[in-house]
Design a protein around this motif. Structure first.
Motif, PDB file in Angstrom:
ATOM      1  N   HIS A 141       0.872  -1.181   0.000  1.00  0.00           N
ATOM      2  CA  HIS A 141       0.000   0.000   0.000  1.00  0.00           C
ATOM      3  C   HIS A 141       0.905   1.226   0.000  1.00  0.00           C
ATOM      4  CE1 HIS A 141      -3.169   2.739   0.854  1.00  0.00           C
ATOM      5  NE2 HIS A 141      -3.349   2.520   2.139  1.00  0.00           N
TER       6      HIS A 141
ATOM      7  N   GLU B 236       0.018   4.474   0.653  1.00  0.00           N
ATOM      8  CA  GLU B 236      -0.312   5.631   1.492  1.00  0.00           C
ATOM      9  C   GLU B 236       0.867   5.897   2.422  1.00  0.00           C
ATOM     10  OE1 GLU B 236      -4.049   5.489   3.550  1.00  0.00           O
ATOM     11  OE2 GLU B 236      -4.061   7.664   3.766  1.00  0.00           O
TER      12      GLU B 236
ATOM     13  N   ASP C 261       1.359   6.701   5.390  1.00  0.00           N
ATOM     14  CA  ASP C 261       1.459   6.186   6.761  1.00  0.00           C
ATOM     15  C   ASP C 261       2.196   4.846   6.785  1.00  0.00           C
ATOM     16  OD1 ASP C 261      -0.849   5.180   5.482  1.00  0.00           O
ATOM     17  OD2 ASP C 261      -1.791   4.646   7.383  1.00  0.00           O
ATOM     18  N   HIS C 262       2.409   4.251   5.606  1.00  0.00           N
ATOM     19  CA  HIS C 262       3.217   3.028   5.507  1.00  0.00           C
ATOM     20  C   HIS C 262       4.412   3.212   4.573  1.00  0.00           C
ATOM     21  CE1 HIS C 262      -0.282   1.388   7.410  1.00  0.00           C
ATOM     22  NE2 HIS C 262      -1.018   1.811   6.398  1.00  0.00           N
TER      23      HIS C 262
ATOM     24  N   HIS D 105      -7.450   0.276   0.776  1.00  0.00           N
ATOM     25  CA  HIS D 105      -8.185   1.492   0.852  1.00  0.00           C
ATOM     26  C   HIS D 105      -7.932   2.420  -0.346  1.00  0.00           C
ATOM     27  CE1 HIS D 105      -6.967   5.445   3.192  1.00  0.00           C
ATOM     28  NE2 HIS D 105      -8.162   5.643   2.719  1.00  0.00           N
TER      29      HIS D 105
ATOM     30  N   ASP E 194      -4.400  -2.409   4.978  1.00  0.00           N
ATOM     31  CA  ASP E 194      -5.224  -1.671   5.953  1.00  0.00           C
ATOM     32  C   ASP E 194      -6.373  -2.517   6.518  1.00  0.00           C
ATOM     33  OD1 ASP E 194      -3.977   0.785   6.108  1.00  0.00           O
ATOM     34  OD2 ASP E 194      -5.152   1.698   4.513  1.00  0.00           O
TER      35      ASP E 194
ATOM     36  N   HIS F 194      -2.242  -1.848  10.750  1.00  0.00           N
ATOM     37  CA  HIS F 194      -2.501  -1.106  11.991  1.00  0.00           C
ATOM     38  C   HIS F 194      -3.140  -2.076  12.987  1.00  0.00           C
ATOM     39  CE1 HIS F 194      -2.017   2.743   9.860  1.00  0.00           C
ATOM     40  NE2 HIS F 194      -2.865   2.312   8.950  1.00  0.00           N
TER      41      HIS F 194
HETATM   42 FE1  FEO Z   1      -4.495   3.518   3.813  1.00  0.00          FE
HETATM   43 FE2  FEO Z   1      -2.965   2.841   6.744  1.00  0.00          FE
HETATM   44  O1  FEO Z   1      -3.138   3.568   5.057  1.00  0.00           O
END
Ligand code: FEO
Length: 617
Positions: free
Chosen positions: A80, A82, A84-85, A149, A168, A229
């Protein structure tokens, strides 16, 4: 100093936790923090599955260096993009220039968008659905999961140990507090609300895509789920999967009323409070929020939880009051479906809020409205009490009333599950119809309640699609099965979901009764049509009380009883030449292979628990 946690012998968590961030994605409050999970694979080749957010990069690189102990990093899988990763992917490549980045073609495009490193020099391995990659003892394959996501998302599945690295999906807000596994905490009590808030706000809009991913997941055996997460799942995975099924189908978890208001000077709140009291008097579960106080991410999650939603608000600048307007946009943007709304508006000279809310909410699939919208001009007056009473009554009839919780069992009493098998039952196909959709399931719980008027009860598991259709349409048919009904019929109606297949696909002869619902005209000796007059919530099941609106005898064959089914219909386990070690489900015959049956095992066919299994002799 490094801070790593063992997941399996060969897999170690090397991520980090952030309790300083106020708003995840600059949008969602995370008062209990969040974890960014990254997994290190210690095999003949070394591998990292996903990097981390920039905020925890220092710990992540310490953890990675500790795990490598000077060895080369062979693979970095990016599921992924995004940030945050993936924010630290560029730095991983800079520090470990020999690493091969493993990703799909969409991710490769985003790598070039986010970073400057050259992806065209052989350091990126593009994978497609079903491609495999070995690290030695472990074999990885890749499952595309677009829009769970972002559009590029994929999941990685380790075949040997049946571990799904789910990106996610199956994550939650909240830091790990020293734990690694969901079974180390009271997840239902302490984390389920945050898991729901995470799901609904992050991917709630994409129910169709989540359903597609769940369908793929249903084709592979999963012993462990490692999300990006929150906690790793190694037990009770089915329970959490069921939540995802409910959320992705926009099925409410609670039959009750979510009452959200905004109030500038307290008068709209006054109306909301009066309504809440009337609802509770009628036995309806109520949860209230002030949308100007509670962040909309919590309210969106609650909207996914409850079956009925009351919105009470002020008219403001000839529109909807600010925080309520934001919430209505949020609910619509998250694509919530199949909810019943009731609306209250206030406005001292030109009330318009209810009409505007209704217009927006009408765009939602399956949205229904309690017709008597209430308009207050400034303050609640005596006439409004009748209107609030009528709204409470309409909501109570639609939402159904709840009885007080069942008393706790006497501590010394013993429950022998096999005693329950001594009860005599019939077996029935319960059918329902909603629009063009007809569906049916097997039940054994149809019972006559009164003779005058003719009333019956049926108890239906909430997980059944038929349950939701009856909840919505308030009508059903019960086809009383005859002794000629074959095992295949029970498999057809009992071992698969109407969410996935058409049950009435021509395989069995059907007719339509006066209420528009189909019934079996084959293998049934009678049918009854029911119109629901009450729906009582009993945890896993709803007990529907219904007036009989039609009843016809179809043949003279004897009725199928539960005992007859077990003795003459359900296939007996075949004798094996070699002694088979395992446990057999007493309900449907499914065989679990293994000496020890886990206490929390749930039959994949009929969903009964370990208590309904017996050891193979
Ligand atoms: Fe869709 Fe935890 O990033």
């Amino acid at each position: 100093m490094h801070c790593v946690r063992k997941v399996t012998d060969k897999i170690t968590w090397i991520g980090g936790e952030d309790r300083r961030l106020a708003l995840f994605e600059s949008a969602y409050p995370i008062p209990d923090g969040v974890s960014y999970n990254s997994y290190f694979v210690d095999d003949e080749k070394t591998m990292v599955l996903d990097a981390v957010d920039r905020s925890v990069s220092e710990r992540f690189f310490e953890n990675l260096a500790f795990m490598l102990q000077g060895r080369k990093l062979d693979y970095l899988v990016v599921d992924h993009m995004e940030p945050d990763h993936a924010a630290t992917v560029g730095e991983v490549v800079r520090r470990y220039p020999e690493v091969t980045v493993v990703c799909n073609a969409k991710i490769e495009v985003m790598l070039r968008q986010y970073f400057d490193f050259d992806t065209g020099n052989g350091r990126v391995l593009i994978v497609k659905e079903g491609d495999t990659l070995s690290t030695g003892a472990m074999q990885f394959t890749f499952v595309m999961a677009p829009m769970v996501h972002w559009p590029e998302v994929m999941m990685t599945y380790e075949i040997t140990n049946k571990i799904l690295f789910s990106a996610d999906a199956f994550g939650t807000f909240g830091a790990l507090n020293g734990c690694m596994f969901a079974d180390q905490v009271d997840f239902e009590r302490d984390y389920m609300d945050e898991a729901r808030r995470y799901y609904t706000n992050i991917v709630g809009k994409y129910g169709t895509q989540v359903k597609a991913a769940l369908k793929k997941a249903g084709t592979i055996e999963i012993d462990m789920i490692c999300p990006l997460h929150g906690f790793v799942w190694r037990r009770n995975i089915g329970d959490f999967l069921e939540k995802y099924v409910a959320w992705s189908h926009y099925m409410p978890e609670e039959q009750g009323v979510l009452l959200i208001y905004t109030s500038v000077y307290g008068d709209t709140e006054n109306a909301a409070q009066i309504l809440a009291g009337k609802l509770v008097e009628k036995g309806v579960k109520v949860k209230m929020y002030d949308a100007s106080v509670t962040h909309s991410s919590y309210l969106v999650a609650e909207a996914f939880r409850f079956s009925h939603i009351v919105l009470a608000t002020t008219t403001y600048n000839a529109g909807i009051f600010i925080s309520m307007e934001n919430l209505v946009h949020d609910i619509v943007n998250h694509n919530l479906q199949n909810r019943t709304f009731a609306l209250i508006e206030n406005g001292s000279w030109a009330p318009t809020a209810a009409g505007l809310m209704r217009k927006e909410l009408s765009a939602l699939k399956g949205a229904e409205f309690i017709e008597n919208t209430i308009t207050i001009k400034s303050a609640v007056k005596p006439d409004h009490l009748d209107e609030l009473e009528a709204m409470a009554q309409a909501l109570a009839e639609s939402a159904g009333a709840e009885l007080p919780a069942a008393p706790a069992p006497v501590p010394t009493a013993q429950i022998d599950n096999t005693a329950m098998f001594k009860l005599s039952y019939g077996l029935f196909v319960l059918s329902a119809q909603d629009g063009d959709k007809h569906n049916g399931c097997i039940i054994n719980t149809a019972v006559q309640l009164t003779d005058s008027p003719k009333r019956i009860t049926i108890a239906v598991n909430k997980a059944n699609f038929t349950h939701d259709m009856i909840m919505k349409t308030r009508k059903f048919n019960v086809s009383i099965l005859a002794t000629s009904a074959p095992f295949a019929l029970f498999q057809h109606f009992g071992f698969q979901s109407g969410r996935d297949v058409e049950k009435f696909d021509g395989k069995y002869e059907i007719r339509v009764s006066a209420n528009g619902v189909v019934y079996l005209n084959q293998y049934a000796n009678a049918f009854l049509s029911g119109r629901v007059i009450d729906a009582l919530d009993y945890g896993t099941h709803t007990l529907f009380v219904a007036d009989v609106t039609e009843a016809q005898v179809l043949s003279k064959e004897p009725s199928m009883t539960y005992a007859y089914y077990f003795e003459h219909v359900k296939p007996k386990p075949q004798p094996k030449e070699e002694q088979q070690v395992g446990w057999v489900c007493k309900i449907c015959g499914y065989v679990y292979e293994g000496e020890d049956l886990p206490a929390d095992f749930v039959c994949p066919l009929c969903k009964h628990g370990a208590e309904d299994f017996e050891k193979l002799k």
